[in-house]
Scaffold this motif. Structure first.
Motif, PDB file in Angstrom:
ATOM      1  N   HIS A 221       0.846  -1.190   0.000  1.00 53.67           N
ATOM      2  CA  HIS A 221       0.000   0.000   0.000  1.00 53.67           C
ATOM      3  C   HIS A 221       0.886   1.246   0.000  1.00 53.67           C
ATOM      4  N   SER A 222       1.198   1.753  -1.183  1.00 53.60           N
ATOM      5  CA  SER A 222       2.055   2.917  -1.317  1.00 53.60           C
ATOM      6  C   SER A 222       1.403   3.923  -2.250  1.00 53.60           C
ATOM      7  N   GLN A 223       1.832   5.158  -2.100  1.00 55.47           N
ATOM      8  CA  GLN A 223       1.317   6.206  -2.971  1.00 55.47           C
ATOM      9  C   GLN A 223       1.919   6.050  -4.363  1.00 55.47           C
ATOM     10  N   PRO A 224       1.166   6.414  -5.400  1.00 62.05           N
ATOM     11  CA  PRO A 224       1.731   6.329  -6.757  1.00 62.05           C
ATOM     12  C   PRO A 224       2.863   7.330  -6.950  1.00 62.05           C
ATOM     13  N   VAL A 225       3.744   7.025  -7.869  1.00 63.80           N
ATOM     14  CA  VAL A 225       4.809   7.957  -8.234  1.00 63.80           C
ATOM     15  C   VAL A 225       4.177   9.174  -8.902  1.00 63.80           C
ATOM     16  N   GLN A 226       4.563  10.372  -8.456  1.00 65.16           N
ATOM     17  CA  GLN A 226       4.021  11.614  -9.013  1.00 65.16           C
ATOM     18  C   GLN A 226       4.993  12.174 -10.047  1.00 65.16           C
ATOM     19  N   VAL A 227       4.492  12.393 -11.259  1.00 66.75           N
ATOM     20  CA  VAL A 227       5.325  12.924 -12.346  1.00 66.75           C
ATOM     21  C   VAL A 227       4.606  14.130 -12.963  1.00 66.75           C
ATOM     22  N   LEU A 228       5.386  15.185 -13.250  1.00 69.28           N
ATOM     23  CA  LEU A 228       4.855  16.400 -13.859  1.00 69.28           C
ATOM     24  C   LEU A 228       5.447  16.587 -15.252  1.00 69.28           C
ATOM     25  N   ALA A 229       4.605  16.918 -16.217  1.00 69.36           N
ATOM     26  CA  ALA A 229       5.078  17.136 -17.590  1.00 69.36           C
ATOM     27  C   ALA A 229       4.398  18.365 -18.165  1.00 69.36           C
TER      28      ALA A 229
ATOM     29  N   THR B 217       2.257   1.936 -10.071  1.00 65.96           N
ATOM     30  CA  THR B 217       1.303   2.987 -10.439  1.00 65.96           C
ATOM     31  C   THR B 217       2.008   4.337 -10.501  1.00 65.96           C
ATOM     32  N   VAL B 218       1.749   5.056 -11.579  1.00 65.57           N
ATOM     33  CA  VAL B 218       2.341   6.381 -11.788  1.00 65.57           C
ATOM     34  C   VAL B 218       1.224   7.378 -12.056  1.00 65.57           C
ATOM     35  N   ALA B 219       1.226   8.503 -11.338  1.00 68.28           N
ATOM     36  CA  ALA B 219       0.235   9.564 -11.546  1.00 68.28           C
ATOM     37  C   ALA B 219       0.891  10.701 -12.325  1.00 68.28           C
ATOM     38  N   LEU B 220       0.350  10.999 -13.494  1.00 70.33           N
ATOM     39  CA  LEU B 220       0.906  12.037 -14.363  1.00 70.33           C
ATOM     40  C   LEU B 220       0.039  13.289 -14.315  1.00 70.33           C
ATOM     41  N   ASP B 221       0.671  14.419 -14.003  1.00 71.17           N
ATOM     42  CA  ASP B 221       0.017  15.728 -14.082  1.00 71.17           C
ATOM     43  C   ASP B 221       0.607  16.480 -15.266  1.00 71.17           C
ATOM     44  N   VAL B 222      -0.262  17.016 -16.111  1.00 70.46           N
ATOM     45  CA  VAL B 222       0.187  17.759 -17.293  1.00 70.46           C
ATOM     46  C   VAL B 222      -0.135  19.238 -17.098  1.00 70.46           C
ATOM     47  N   VAL B 223       0.877  20.073 -17.274  1.00 69.80           N
ATOM     48  CA  VAL B 223       0.730  21.517 -17.185  1.00 69.80           C
ATOM     49  C   VAL B 223       0.789  22.093 -18.594  1.00 69.80           C
ATOM     50  N   ALA B 224      -0.165  22.965 -18.908  1.00 69.66           N
ATOM     51  CA  ALA B 224      -0.180  23.612 -20.225  1.00 69.66           C
ATOM     52  C   ALA B 224       0.000  25.108 -20.046  1.00 69.66           C
ATOM     53  N   VAL B 225       0.916  25.702 -20.821  1.00 71.31           N
ATOM     54  CA  VAL B 225       1.148  27.144 -20.798  1.00 71.31           C
ATOM     55  C   VAL B 225       1.274  27.645 -22.234  1.00 71.31           C
ATOM     56  N   SER B 226       1.082  28.947 -22.411  1.00 69.88           N
ATOM     57  CA  SER B 226       1.251  29.564 -23.729  1.00 69.88           C
ATOM     58  C   SER B 226       1.542  31.044 -23.530  1.00 69.88           C
ATOM     59  N   GLU B 227       2.035  31.690 -24.582  1.00 67.08           N
ATOM     60  CA  GLU B 227       2.310  33.120 -24.521  1.00 67.08           C
ATOM     61  C   GLU B 227       0.992  33.892 -24.621  1.00 67.08           C
ATOM     62  N   PRO B 228       0.740  34.833 -23.702  1.00 67.18           N
ATOM     63  CA  PRO B 228      -0.507  35.609 -23.782  1.00 67.18           C
ATOM     64  C   PRO B 228      -0.532  36.546 -24.972  1.00 67.18           C
ATOM     65  N   LYS B 229      -1.736  36.856 -25.440  1.00 64.49           N
ATOM     66  CA  LYS B 229      -1.928  37.787 -26.551  1.00 64.49           C
ATOM     67  C   LYS B 229      -2.545  39.076 -25.996  1.00 64.49           C
ATOM     68  N   LEU B 230      -1.851  40.194 -26.197  1.00 62.80           N
ATOM     69  CA  LEU B 230      -2.280  41.491 -25.675  1.00 62.80           C
ATOM     70  C   LEU B 230      -2.511  42.447 -26.838  1.00 62.80           C
ATOM     71  N   SER B 231      -3.652  43.153 -26.819  1.00 62.30           N
ATOM     72  CA  SER B 231      -3.976  44.058 -27.916  1.00 62.30           C
ATOM     73  C   SER B 231      -4.776  45.252 -27.403  1.00 62.30           C
ATOM     74  N   VAL B 232      -4.757  46.330 -28.197  1.00 62.35           N
ATOM     75  CA  VAL B 232      -5.593  47.506 -27.941  1.00 62.35           C
ATOM     76  C   VAL B 232      -6.852  47.359 -28.790  1.00 62.35           C
ATOM     77  N   ILE B 233      -8.014  47.374 -28.138  1.00 63.06           N
ATOM     78  CA  ILE B 233      -9.264  47.153 -28.880  1.00 63.06           C
ATOM     79  C   ILE B 233      -9.996  48.458 -29.191  1.00 63.06           C
ATOM     80  N   SER B 234      -9.700  49.536 -28.446  1.00 61.28           N
ATOM     81  CA  SER B 234     -10.301  50.832 -28.760  1.00 61.28           C
ATOM     82  C   SER B 234      -9.529  51.928 -28.035  1.00 61.28           C
TER      83      SER B 234
END
Length: 282
Positions: A22-30, A128-145
């Motif tokens: 009875h052990s916790q799963p391996v935690q992996v981040l990608a 057992t392996v627990a996979l967490d997936v992180v998603a990031v991207s470059e923000p888009k900044l604009s002048v609308i008026s």
């Protein structure tokens, strides 16, 4: 692009010799779009044949993401979502390393995975392996008026996981307070967050900062506010030119007054009895 892979816990088997450990799963981040290794090992012996290795994902149908049997991969049970994206590290098999490599990680890859080994006369082993997936991207900044001195800004952070925070900053790093952010989650689990703000004070630039505090991820985009700069410069130049013109007018008037005085002197009597020159101003 290379992404770091963080292994938080040590590799432990859930079953050893048929008895549950009875052990916790391996935690992996990608990171989405990168590669990740899900760790798994077994004790190799010259007396035993190489085992059948099955990697499966909890909740997936069919749940097999990789099957290694009789010295090669078997494809008949593999889930199509992992086609061409999973493999073993072949040169490490001789050391009992049966870790799974997942390429082009997707947000939907988040979840629990099981590494199973099947061998004759040897109890089945499960990791057992627990996979967490992180998603990031470059923000888009604009002048609308832009109306008068007010400039409306719009920032969009597309496909982030977990949901991030959005902040507007001026050229001194001070907050520009905006409307409440709007977040939407798509079928794959990605969050798209948008926020608007109105710029009401002079600044040469605006930055949109997107921050995910749980995994310490931050991305920024900066734009120059040229309209504000030009307006400020024109005002400064106009003041300078106006001040110079006033100076020239005052100086010119003073010189004209002096000249007028000079030319209005008249020569009445060249000499008096005392031999002095007498000038009479009219």
């Amino acid at each position: 692009m290379y992404h770091r892979v963080f292994v938080v816990a040590s590799l432990l088997s859930s079953y050893m010799g048929g008895t549950p450990a009875h052990s916790q799963p391996v935690q992996v981040l990608a990171f989405a779009g990168g590669d990740v290794i899900l760790p798994c090992r077994f004790n190799i012996s010259d007396k035993e044949d190489f085992p059948t290795v099955e990697w499966s994902k909890e909740g997936l149908k069919p749940d097999v993401v990789f099957l290694y049997r009789d010295g090669c991969e078997a494809y008949e049970m593999k889930n199509p979502a992992f086609e061409y994206r999973t493999s073993l590290i072949m040169k490490a098999l001789k050391d009992g390393n049966i870790s799974l490599r997942i390429s082009n990680v997707q947000v939907s890859d988040t979840g629990k995975y099981q590494c199973l080994t099947f061998q004759k006369n040897v109890a089945r082993k499960v990791t057992t392996v627990a996979l967490d997936v992180v998603a990031v991207s470059e923000p888009k900044l604009s002048v609308i008026s832009a109306e008068g001195s007010d400039i409306a800004l719009h920032c969009e952070a597309n496909c982030w996981l977990p949901e991030p925070e959005v902040t507007f900053l001026d050229d001194n790093g001070n907050n520009i307070y905006g409307e409440n952010p709007k977040g939407e989650q798509d079928a794959h689990g990605c969050f798209t967050v948008t926020q608007r703000a109105t710029l009401q004070r002079a600044t040469s630039s605006v930055t949109c900062r997107v921050h995910q505090p749980q995994f310490y991820q931050t991305r920024e985009t900066t734009i120059l506010i040229t309209g504000v700069c030009m307006k400020s410069d024109v005002q400064t130049i106009a003041i300078a030119i106006g001040g110079t013109a006033v100076c020239f007018l005052v100086a010119g008037g003073f010189i004209a007054l002096l000249c007028n005085k000079c030319f209005r002197f008249e020569h009445v009597h060249p000499f008096h009895g005392n031999g002095s020159l007498n000038l009479l101003a009219t």
